[in-house]
Design a protein around this motif. Structure first.
Motif, short mmCIF file in Angstrom:
data_model
loop_
_atom_site.label_atom_id
_atom_site.label_comp_id
_atom_site.label_asym_id
_atom_site.label_seq_id
_atom_site.Cartn_x
_atom_site.Cartn_y
_atom_site.Cartn_z
N PRO A 349 1.13 -1.15 -0.05
CA PRO A 349 0.03 0.19 0.28
C PRO A 349 0.91 1.21 -0.11
O PRO A 349 2.00 1.27 -0.12
CB PRO A 349 -1.39 0.14 1.58
N THR A 350 0.55 2.23 -1.31
CA THR A 350 0.68 3.65 -0.66
C THR A 350 0.85 4.63 0.12
O THR A 350 1.19 5.80 -0.07
CB THR A 350 1.56 3.80 -2.49
N ALA A 351 -0.18 4.52 1.24
CA ALA A 351 -1.60 5.17 1.58
C ALA A 351 -1.84 4.76 2.89
O ALA A 351 -2.09 3.07 3.00
CB ALA A 351 -2.71 6.31 0.81
N THR A 448 -13.02 11.40 -4.71
CA THR A 448 -11.13 11.74 -5.04
C THR A 448 -10.94 13.02 -5.52
O THR A 448 -10.10 13.61 -5.07
CB THR A 448 -11.29 10.74 -5.87
N ASP A 449 -11.87 13.93 -5.16
CA ASP A 449 -11.71 15.54 -5.76
C ASP A 449 -11.02 15.96 -4.21
O ASP A 449 -10.44 16.15 -3.76
CB ASP A 449 -12.55 16.51 -6.75
N TRP A 450 -12.11 15.62 -3.52
CA TRP A 450 -11.81 16.04 -2.22
C TRP A 450 -10.41 16.18 -1.19
O TRP A 450 -10.06 15.97 -0.14
CB TRP A 450 -13.86 15.82 -1.25
N LEU A 451 -10.46 14.74 -1.47
CA LEU A 451 -9.38 14.50 -0.85
C LEU A 451 -7.85 14.54 -1.31
O LEU A 451 -6.78 15.34 -1.31
CB LEU A 451 -9.20 12.42 -1.49
N GLU A 452 -7.95 14.73 -2.61
CA GLU A 452 -7.15 15.64 -3.40
C GLU A 452 -7.03 16.85 -2.95
O GLU A 452 -5.48 17.66 -3.09
CB GLU A 452 -6.61 15.31 -4.87
N GLY A 455 -5.14 17.36 0.73
CA GLY A 455 -4.09 17.21 0.46
C GLY A 455 -3.67 15.97 0.86
O GLY A 455 -3.07 15.45 1.75
N ILE A 456 -5.05 14.89 1.37
CA ILE A 456 -4.89 13.21 2.11
C ILE A 456 -4.22 12.52 0.91
O ILE A 456 -5.59 12.07 0.44
CB ILE A 456 -6.40 13.19 2.43
N VAL A 479 -8.45 3.23 7.63
CA VAL A 479 -9.68 4.10 6.83
C VAL A 479 -10.06 3.68 5.59
O VAL A 479 -9.11 3.50 5.00
CB VAL A 479 -9.99 5.29 7.24
N VAL A 480 -11.18 2.73 5.50
CA VAL A 480 -11.50 2.45 4.38
C VAL A 480 -12.92 3.25 4.02
O VAL A 480 -13.63 3.16 4.73
CB VAL A 480 -11.54 1.05 4.38
N LEU A 481 -12.62 3.92 2.75
CA LEU A 481 -14.15 5.18 2.49
C LEU A 481 -14.90 4.11 1.29
O LEU A 481 -13.99 3.74 0.66
CB LEU A 481 -13.71 6.38 1.99
N THR A 482 -16.58 4.05 1.26
CA THR A 482 -16.93 3.92 0.08
C THR A 482 -16.86 5.03 -0.69
O THR A 482 -17.29 5.71 -0.40
CB THR A 482 -18.73 3.28 0.77
N GLY A 483 -18.17 4.71 -1.99
CA GLY A 483 -18.57 5.33 -2.61
C GLY A 483 -19.16 6.01 -2.55
O GLY A 483 -19.89 5.51 -1.39
N SER A 484 -20.02 6.09 -3.04
CA SER A 484 -22.10 7.38 -3.23
C SER A 484 -23.29 6.50 -2.93
O SER A 484 -23.32 6.45 -2.71
CB SER A 484 -21.54 8.82 -4.20
N HIS A 485 -22.66 5.27 -3.41
CA HIS A 485 -23.40 4.04 -3.80
C HIS A 485 -22.56 2.21 -4.26
O HIS A 485 -23.27 2.02 -5.32
CB HIS A 485 -24.68 4.94 -5.25
N PRO A 486 -22.45 2.69 -3.00
CA PRO A 486 -22.20 1.02 -3.09
C PRO A 486 -23.74 -0.29 -2.64
O PRO A 486 -23.55 -1.10 -1.54
CB PRO A 486 -21.03 0.64 -1.64
N GLU A 487 -24.73 -0.11 -3.65
CA GLU A 487 -25.13 -1.61 -3.59
C GLU A 487 -25.31 -2.94 -3.72
O GLU A 487 -26.07 -2.82 -3.20
CB GLU A 487 -26.26 -0.53 -4.71
N TYR A 488 -24.18 -3.03 -4.79
CA TYR A 488 -24.52 -4.12 -5.42
C TYR A 488 -23.06 -4.97 -4.27
O TYR A 488 -21.93 -4.78 -4.75
CB TYR A 488 -24.43 -4.86 -6.33
#
Length: 582
Positions: A349-351, A448-452, A455-456, A479-488
């Motif tokens: 992993p790099t982060a 992803t835009d917010w993370l960048e 500076g995260i 920490v693990v982040l889901t996206g906006s719609h991890p439905e399936y």
């Protein structure tokens, strides 16, 4: 079809991994391919705007345009010798449950190539069961009695080469239900001297396309007999070939239980694990009574793999940052961007932060035709410079699991081995008066835009990567982040996420409708997911009674909470209803 588009053989690769891009261009000059990092995919001028950043690594170049077709429609193909039909009297027989019998003709069981005068084909159409021995209408004889949709029939055709006669018949298997009667017809036809090799189910061979005259409906117990059948449909002569479609339901193999062992395979993933003519209702799972599920539901718009030739490849270089990227294609004023993910090397992993691309959800909604593309929506797309193509205008690349087939049955299988218009930077799902109207892939780019912007540092993995890597692949992350719609989700992705959180991992659930539907995969059929919309839940369509179990893994489909794994168990909160996305 689009003038310029494509897809990639996998949605992610680590350094050292190679991706193959399959490109179709109808344009008369070379197309250019370069690489961009997709930081924000929202074209709304009131928001961050599209952020497609150039990447300085060797990639792409200029390549000759080549138009590559899409062949929709599922069928079966079996290699057989011409000698198989070298008998004085030959009978073709099968059991059908037609769903669009008024549309025709539809090939059901084809031996050789009738259109070329070297074969015979058992078909259905507006005039009932029919036999074809040539391309023109004079080479076809039909019973003249229309078939009733969604009823089981045995249809058969007997060819007497010595007398030059044919007989075609249809026998309803539940005659009392609608007062249906058997029907038959006889005729003298100019028969081929010797049918050519090869057998096809639910289609006929074509010159330019792999198959023509696709059949919509269920098909069971196709059989070739040297001789005739008795009144009950049993062979009065020797069986040449008999295919048991209740075997290998989780795959694409067609097994011949006759003496020749003429096995074959299904093309374009028709639906299996469906109730057959012998279904009694005593068993709801095909694994428990495969003989009652020995049917296949074919559709004229099924698609598995476009099968396009590779336009170019890309090997991810060492040190390339993990993230969301796109292969940008440009030619003669046309442009397309094919997204993919660069993931970290295994065990490196790099982060400390991981973002999950909800690719199974993207695939379930792939090419969703919503019927909402009105003039105002088109104007919004033009004004914002959004992605210009919509599945409502382009059904060429098959549908989402939220759509229905032409016969009204729900789409249960979705492949990523095709252009996915809804998974493009700038794609708008809705003409939202108060927002961007984004869902899924472009909506997730706000994270992803917010993370960048903050500076995260972060890595990305896809659902498929986690399904294959398990909890171990998540363990290094704080920490693990889901996206906006991890439905399936599959059992594998839920197992991985639960294993991670039970081991002390922190999961940030950033969606509103997550961990909802259970889906299935099969490692022998890469790139495909299956959804059976069983029993309850907000459903675009409902699975037929007896057809709740996935064909790909044999598990019960439907909501995860019906499988004792409600969303609350993982995330503490679950989805119950929806509104107008405002």
């Amino acid at each position: 079809m689009l003038a310029l588009t494509g897809y990639v053989d996998r949605l992610s690769a680590a350094p050292g991994g190679t991706l193959a891009f399959k490109i179709s261009s109808t344009l008369g000059e070379d197309y250019a391919a370069d690489l961009v990092r997709i930081r924000c995919a929202d074209p709304n001028p009131a928001g961050p705007g599209l952020k497609l950043l150039p990447v300085d690594v060797p990639f792409g170049g200029r390549f000759p345009s080549r138009a590559q077709p899409v062949h929709l429609g599922s069928y079966g193909r079996i290699d057989t010798p011409a000698e198989l039909a070298d008998v004085p009297v030959l009978t073709l027989s099968t059991v059908v449950w037609p769903t669009l019998p008024e549309r025709g003709p539809q090939a059901v069981l084809t031996l050789g190539d009738p259109d070329a005068g070297t074969g015979v084909g058992l078909e259905i159409g507006p005039h009932g069961a029919a036999l074809r021995v040539s391309a023109d209408g004079s080479g076809t004889v039909a019973t003249g009695e229309p078939l009733v949709a969604r009823n089981w029939y045995r249809i058969e055709a007997t060819i007497d080469a010595r007398a030059g006669t044919v007989r075609v018949a249809q026998v309803p298997l539940d005659p009392v239900r609608l007062g249906l009667q058997p029907a038959s017809a006889r005729a003298n036809l100019r028969l081929p001297e010797r049918p050519g090799p090869g057998v096809m189910l639910a289609a006929a061979p074509g010159d330019e396309a792999p198959a023509i005259r696709h059949y919509d409906g269920k098909l069971e117990a196709p059989m070739l007999v040297a001789g005739t059948l008795d009144a009950d449909g049993a062979p009065a002569g020797g069986v040449l070939a008999a295919w048991d479609l209740g075997r290998g339901i989780d795959g694409i193999r067609i097994e011949d239980v006759g003496p020749g062992g003429y096995h074959g395979e299904l093309v374009n993933l028709p639906t299996r694990g469906v109730t057959g003519a012998r279904w009694t209702g005593r068993e709801m799972c095909w694994r428990h009574a495969p003989d009652e599920y020995a049917a296949v539901h074919f559709h004229s718009d099924d698609l598995y793999d476009c099968g396009w030739e590779t336009g170019f490849t890309f090997t991810v270089p060492e040190g390339m940052p993990s993230g969301v990227y796109g292969a940008r294609l440009r030619c003669a004023g046309h442009e397309d961007i094919i997204p993919f993910y660069v993931i970290p090397a295994p065990g490196r992993p790099t982060a400390k932060v991981l973002f999950i691309g909800s690719t199974y959800t993207f695939q379930a909604y792939a090419n969703h035709q919503r019927g909402n593309l009105d003039d105002a929506f088109r104007a919004r797309i033009r004004e914002w410079g959004a992605y210009p193509h919509n599945p409502d205008d382009h059904p060429d690349y098959a549908h989402s699991t939220y759509n229905r087939h032409p016969d009204g049955s729900g789409v249960a299988l979705s492949s990523r081995l095709r252009p996915i218009l809804t998974m493009r930077p700038g794609f708008l799902t809705f003409n939202d008066a108060r927002g961007s109207g984004l869902r899924h892939f472009p909506a997730d780019s706000h994270v992803t835009d917010w993370l960048e912007a903050k500076g995260i540092a972060y890595d990305v993995l896809t659902d498929e990567d986690i399904d294959e890597g398990g909890a171990e692949i998540l363990r290094p992350y704080s920490v693990v982040l889901t996206g906006s719609h991890p439905e399936y989700h599959t059992p594998g992705t839920l197992d991985a996420l639960e294993g991670y959180t039970r081991g002390g991992g922190r999961l940030c659930y950033l969606g509103g409708n997550g961990f909802y539907w259970r889906i299935a995969r099969n490692p022998d059929l890469p790139g495909v997911i299956e959804v059976r919309r069983a029993e309850t839940g907000i459903r675009a369509w409902a699975a037929e009674t007896g057809e709740y179990y996935n064909q790909l893994d044999g598990g019960l489909g439907g909501l995860w909470r019906r499988n004792a794994r409600p969303p609350q168990r993982l995330a503490g909160v679950g989805f119950s209803s929806q509104g107008l996305f405002e």
